[in-house]
Write an enzyme that holds these catalytic residues in place. Structure first.
Site, PDB file in Angstrom:
ATOM      1  N   ARG A   1       5.272 -12.351   3.546  1.00  0.00           N
ATOM      2  CA  ARG A   1       4.242 -11.717   2.682  1.00  0.00           C
ATOM      3  C   ARG A   1       5.257 -10.408   1.987  1.00  0.00           C
ATOM      4  O   ARG A   1       5.066  -9.196   2.762  1.00  0.00           O
ATOM      5  CB  ARG A   1       2.975 -11.489   3.017  1.00  0.00           C
ATOM      6  CG  ARG A   1       2.157 -10.959   1.810  1.00  0.00           C
ATOM      7  CD  ARG A   1       0.587 -11.117   2.171  1.00  0.00           C
ATOM      8  NE  ARG A   1       0.199 -10.336   3.292  1.00  0.00           N
ATOM      9  CZ  ARG A   1      -0.781 -10.089   3.618  1.00  0.00           C
ATOM     10  NH1 ARG A   1      -2.054 -10.666   2.763  1.00  0.00           N
ATOM     11  NH2 ARG A   1      -1.401  -9.596   4.740  1.00  0.00           N
TER      12      ARG A   1
ATOM     13  N   ASP B   1      -6.213  -4.011   8.973  1.00  0.00           N
ATOM     14  CA  ASP B   1      -4.953  -3.893   8.332  1.00  0.00           C
ATOM     15  C   ASP B   1      -5.416  -3.220   6.918  1.00  0.00           C
ATOM     16  O   ASP B   1      -6.720  -2.907   6.867  1.00  0.00           O
ATOM     17  CB  ASP B   1      -4.456  -4.881   8.051  1.00  0.00           C
ATOM     18  CG  ASP B   1      -4.936  -6.184   7.287  1.00  0.00           C
ATOM     19  OD1 ASP B   1      -6.232  -5.984   6.791  1.00  0.00           O
ATOM     20  OD2 ASP B   1      -4.494  -7.021   7.389  1.00  0.00           O
TER      21      ASP B   1
END
Length: 535
Positions: free
Chosen positions: A160, A440
């Site tokens: 990603r 996160d």
């Protein structure tokens, strides 16, 4: 050729991974596609003005033909047919090895929400992935003496890159920083695409935070160009798009259509999705949400989005991936751990029975739990051929605000999570366990955006008190005091809590919502110096 400068030391890391050829490829991508990226970001800002003025998204009339037509995406490669369990994590060396060895089918190596963009983090992360592709990666723990190496059957790797909104300030072209997306994608693809193909896999990616099909079209054009330059067959690159913005939820068919030769499906990026709803309608008091813990996948707007994604993907012949289980094993509390595992199991059962073809976890300790659920409900590699029944999701379904209370406990939790995550991020660590969840950037964004929303719309706590700036400041001071007592003066002062507290106040105080915490946090990171290392 435009002038390209690297504003970072020409050290061994750069020599190993940021080669002259790789840098040239990245610069070429930026020169060709950077202007379109800036145009699309300007379109985002323009549409945000309309949203602030009360406009609401809907399914696009101009693309109805695409939604109504019968078409499917290109066939998937064999190693992406079974994705029942995917694990995500940062590109830190030991974590890469552990994730690849976890028993998950796929590992998503994350340069975005789970990685702080320190220059050393980015370069070491690329080196770690390059070594992992070649299966030469290993790690020796100096404290324990334990050696970590890949097992014989590691997970398939997907990468990603950062979202379109994030720059990479260490490389400038004509004095302008390049795209973090193009840097992450280009560097990985240049070094690894052909090697992956030779090993029976391919360059596979996750695309974050897209807001429109035009942004997907840009990625597709980049893939076509990169395949031509690197010299691989068209359609070799495959990408799964995270539907993690409320605007993208109205354009799922169109996004798949734009990427149809390169698509590997869609994913329910649930945490960023919640954040996106708060952010896009920040000015509207009707969108004030209850405590973060009450905004679950069982709420109407989240379940509607999840089921629509599964229906859309199956109609187009591609994977519908479920969302992240952020729980982590609780080692010192058996009862709490059993409760958390039960919640994970229920979540995954809901996804599997709703038609999803796989799901995400954030910790190796949850791999067996989630895999067991999908093994029971999905004995085949996927359930793409399963039609989702009579489902008609409307704009009202996707925009239905969940009801519930705002509590002092929820307010305190958001302060603590925001502070704890920012402190970790400024030390170069992009994901951190807090209160038995793996936080996160996506999850932390919910907490800090709720603080802004509750403060600026003067939300009431369940005890009648109005949330104001003084209350938020007092809770922040209390949390800083708690941490000082817990850690001791020396350790507390060696960390970034004071800077994080100031940054948090700067995120929630302005009358205009700050779009992404990672942008001012990047400024703060640069001011603190980039000599820190975490990878």
């Amino acid at each position: 050729m435009p002038e390209v400068k690297v504003l970072a030391p020409d050290d061994n890391l750069s020599k190993e991974i940021l080669t002259r050829e790789a840098l040239g490829f990245i610069a070429d991508l930026e020169a060709r596609f950077g202007p379109r990226r800036h145009e699309l970001l300007a379109s985002r800002r323009k549409y945000q003005v309309a949203l602030d003025d009360g406009e609401r998204p809907d399914f696009l009339p101009e693309t109805a033909e695409i939604r109504n037509a019968n078409w499917t995406v290109a066939p998937l490669p064999p190693d992406l047919l079974d994705r029942r369990l995917e694990i995500t994590g940062p590109v830190e060396r030991k974590m890469v090895i552990n994730a690849l060895n976890s028993g998950a089918r796929v590992f998503m190596a994350d340069f975005e929400d789970a990685t702080t963009p320190l220059w050393t983090n980015l370069l070491k992360g690329q080196i770690n992935l390059k070594d992992a592709v070649r299966r030469t990666i290993s790690y020796s723990d100096k404290n324990t003496g334990k050696v970590y190496e890949l097992n014989k059957d590691p997970a398939v790797m997907m990468v990603r890159p950062r979202g379109w909104h994030l720059p990479e300030r260490h490389i400038v072209i004509d004095r302008q920083p390049i795209s973090g997306s193009l840097f992450d994608f280009g560097l990985f693809c240049w070094h690894n695409a052909k090697e992956q193909i030779a090993r029976g896999t391919g360059p596979y990616f996750y695309l974050p935070k897209l807001e429109s099909y035009l942004e997907a079209r840009l990625w597709n054009d980049i893939f076509v160009y990169a395949e031509n330059i690197i010299g691989v067959k068209q359609g070799t690159i495959k990408a799964t798009v995270l539907i993690e913005t409320i605007l993208a939820a109205f354009q799922m068919d169109e996004i798949l259509y734009e990427l149809r030769e390169h698509s590997a499906g869609l994913n329910c990026g649930r945490w960023d999705y919640i954040f996106s709803v708060i952010k896009k309608f920040a000015n509207d008091p009707a969108f004030v949400m209850p405590d973060r813990s009450r905004v679950t996948m069982t709420t109407h707007f989240m379940r509607s989005y999840s089921r629509l994604l599964a229906k859309t993907c199956h109609r187009r012949g591609v994977h519908a991936m479920g969302g992240m289980a952020a729980f982590i094993p609780i080692k010192n509390d058996t009862t709490a751990n059993e409760t958390a595992i039960c919640q994970v199991r229920q979540d995954k059962e809901r996804e599997a029975t709703d038609g999803h073809d796989g799901t995400w976890v954030a910790h190796p300790g949850l791999v067996a739990v989630a895999k067991e659920v999908f093994d029971v409900h999905m004995p085949e590699p996927n359930q793409i051929k399963r039609e989702i029944g009579d489902l008609n999701v409307t704009a009202l379904d996707l925009l239905a605000v969940p009801q519930g209370e705002v509590t002092e406990a929820g307010l305190r939790q958001n302060v603590a999570v925001s502070l704890g995550y920012l402190e970790s991020w400024l030390r170069g660590i992009g994901c951190v366990p807090l209160f038995n969840l793996m936080e996160d950037a996506a999850t932390a964004e919910i907490s800090r955006s709720q603080l802004w929303q509750w403060l600026h719309h003067q939300a009431h706590l369940d005890d009648g008190r109005i949330i104001n700036f003084d209350l938020c400041c007092n809770l922040l001071k209390e949390e800083l005091g708690r941490l000082r007592t817990l850690l001791g003066d020396s350790l507390f002062e060696s960390r970034e809590y004071e800077n994080s507290g100031k940054l948090l106040l700067n995120l929630i105080a302005p009358s205009k919502f700050v779009e992404f915490l990672t942008i001012p946090a990047y400024d703060e990171l640069e001011s603190l110096g980039t000599a820190k290392e975490a990878v």
